[in-house]
Design a protein around this motif. Sequence first.
Motif, short mmCIF file in Angstrom:
data_model
loop_
_atom_site.label_atom_id
_atom_site.label_comp_id
_atom_site.label_asym_id
_atom_site.label_seq_id
_atom_site.Cartn_x
_atom_site.Cartn_y
_atom_site.Cartn_z
N ILE A 179 -29.39 15.80 -34.13
CA ILE A 179 -30.03 14.29 -33.69
C ILE A 179 -29.28 13.56 -34.63
CG2 ILE A 179 -31.97 12.62 -34.22
CD1 ILE A 179 -32.57 14.07 -31.83
N PRO A 180 -28.25 12.54 -34.33
CA PRO A 180 -26.79 12.26 -34.98
C PRO A 180 -27.39 11.53 -36.17
CG PRO A 180 -26.63 12.48 -32.54
CD PRO A 180 -28.07 12.47 -32.44
N THR A 181 -27.73 11.39 -37.23
CA THR A 181 -27.40 9.89 -37.86
C THR A 181 -26.56 9.93 -38.49
OG1 THR A 181 -27.77 11.71 -39.91
CG2 THR A 181 -29.72 11.79 -38.37
N VAL A 186 -22.96 11.01 -33.72
CA VAL A 186 -22.84 9.95 -32.66
C VAL A 186 -21.67 10.10 -31.91
CG1 VAL A 186 -22.30 7.52 -32.75
CG2 VAL A 186 -24.18 8.77 -34.30
N GLU A 189 -21.75 12.97 -29.68
CA GLU A 189 -23.32 13.27 -28.82
C GLU A 189 -23.47 12.11 -27.58
OE1 GLU A 189 -25.57 15.77 -28.55
OE2 GLU A 189 -23.95 17.16 -29.44
N TRP A 191 -24.41 9.13 -28.83
CA TRP A 191 -25.98 8.73 -28.99
C TRP A 191 -25.86 8.61 -30.65
CZ3 TRP A 191 -31.13 9.74 -29.84
CH2 TRP A 191 -31.30 11.01 -30.31
N GLY A 192 -27.49 7.86 -31.14
CA GLY A 192 -27.91 8.47 -32.64
C GLY A 192 -27.56 6.81 -33.11
N LEU A 210 -35.42 8.52 -33.46
CA LEU A 210 -34.77 8.99 -32.95
C LEU A 210 -35.76 10.32 -32.69
CD1 LEU A 210 -30.98 8.88 -34.94
CD2 LEU A 210 -31.72 7.01 -32.76
N ARG A 214 -36.92 11.73 -28.48
CA ARG A 214 -36.19 13.03 -28.13
C ARG A 214 -37.13 14.76 -28.46
NH1 ARG A 214 -31.18 13.18 -26.14
NH2 ARG A 214 -30.43 11.13 -26.23
N VAL A 223 -31.69 17.69 -36.85
CA VAL A 223 -31.68 16.71 -37.70
C VAL A 223 -30.43 16.61 -39.05
CG1 VAL A 223 -33.09 13.91 -39.25
CG2 VAL A 223 -34.14 15.28 -37.83
N GLU A 224 -29.09 15.85 -37.78
CA GLU A 224 -28.07 15.90 -39.06
C GLU A 224 -27.91 14.86 -40.33
OE1 GLU A 224 -23.78 13.68 -38.89
OE2 GLU A 224 -24.84 13.52 -37.58
#
Length: 337
Positions: A179-181, A186, A189, A191-192, A210, A214, A223-224
Amino acid sequence: MNVAVLAHERFPDRAKTAVGVLRYADYDVTAVLDRDRPGERVADHRPDVQDAPIVAGIDDVPEPVDAMVIGVAPIGGDFDESWRPDVREAIERGCDVLSGLHYFLAEDDEFAALADDHGVSLRDLRRPPADLSVADGRAREVDADVVLTVGTDCSTGKMTTSAELVAAARERGIDAALIPTGQTGVLIEDWGIVVDRVPSDFVAGAVERLVRERGDDHDLLVVEGQGSITHPAYSAVTCSILHGAMPDALVLCHEAGREAIHGYEEFPIPPVAEVRSLYEDLAAPVADTTVAAGALNTSGLADADANQAVVEYATAIDAPATDPVRFGADELLDAVR
């Protein structure tokens, strides 16, 4: 896609986005731009990532090249005017430009006009979606196990640990997703949401969005994390991610030998056992979570010293620990699962 990565005067130690792209992104890196190191190679500094030549400027980047990536994330996310000639010439060569800065290239009159003239895209990765909302406190409802990487400071390996955990899980046949934050996640991946650009009321909601997007499609979400709860400037985004993700487990990331907040050296990093307790106590009102494991960046140590540092770190936080790049992430995965 073939890309050139701009990292002037910062590669590799202060160019974590560049290193992240070289290690994890599905790009062919044609060259890294660093005017301090022309003639060298990435492998001279980071032998464990994709190799590429280091050149002085965009004029020295060989064809083919489809895009330029801004591979540095300076404090405050400003655009350094010394980069302007390289960005300008990249656009004139027909390259898209991907930037994780707070300075939006698409709002720069010169770059916007050039991009329009040459039919290329300026992707400002930090631009948030327009339809964000506050959190509903529902991230815990997803089917997946949710793990969040947290840190004792910025740039302690949260994104790297997240990516290594996901890779290790997939190798075991676990359906895992990152999960890119942040801008590097981002980029990797595609997305994010880069949450440090989101208005403060909506950060927890963005992370929740997010996770929920998913969470029913995978068995494990990593989660990042961003910043640190002990950071004098960036603690707010850290708290919002923690509360928005409502994680089942935390992985505490630290750099071996770092004793003070980078760039704020008058602020010492508390003992790691205290940092562990701070995260668990802060999460408690919304998530009954613990620091299940620790990730230690030992890149500055010799092998024997790295092993000892990991043992000492694990003892200090009273949890399994490893350096996921140096020794693999299996021990972390066992702990969080």
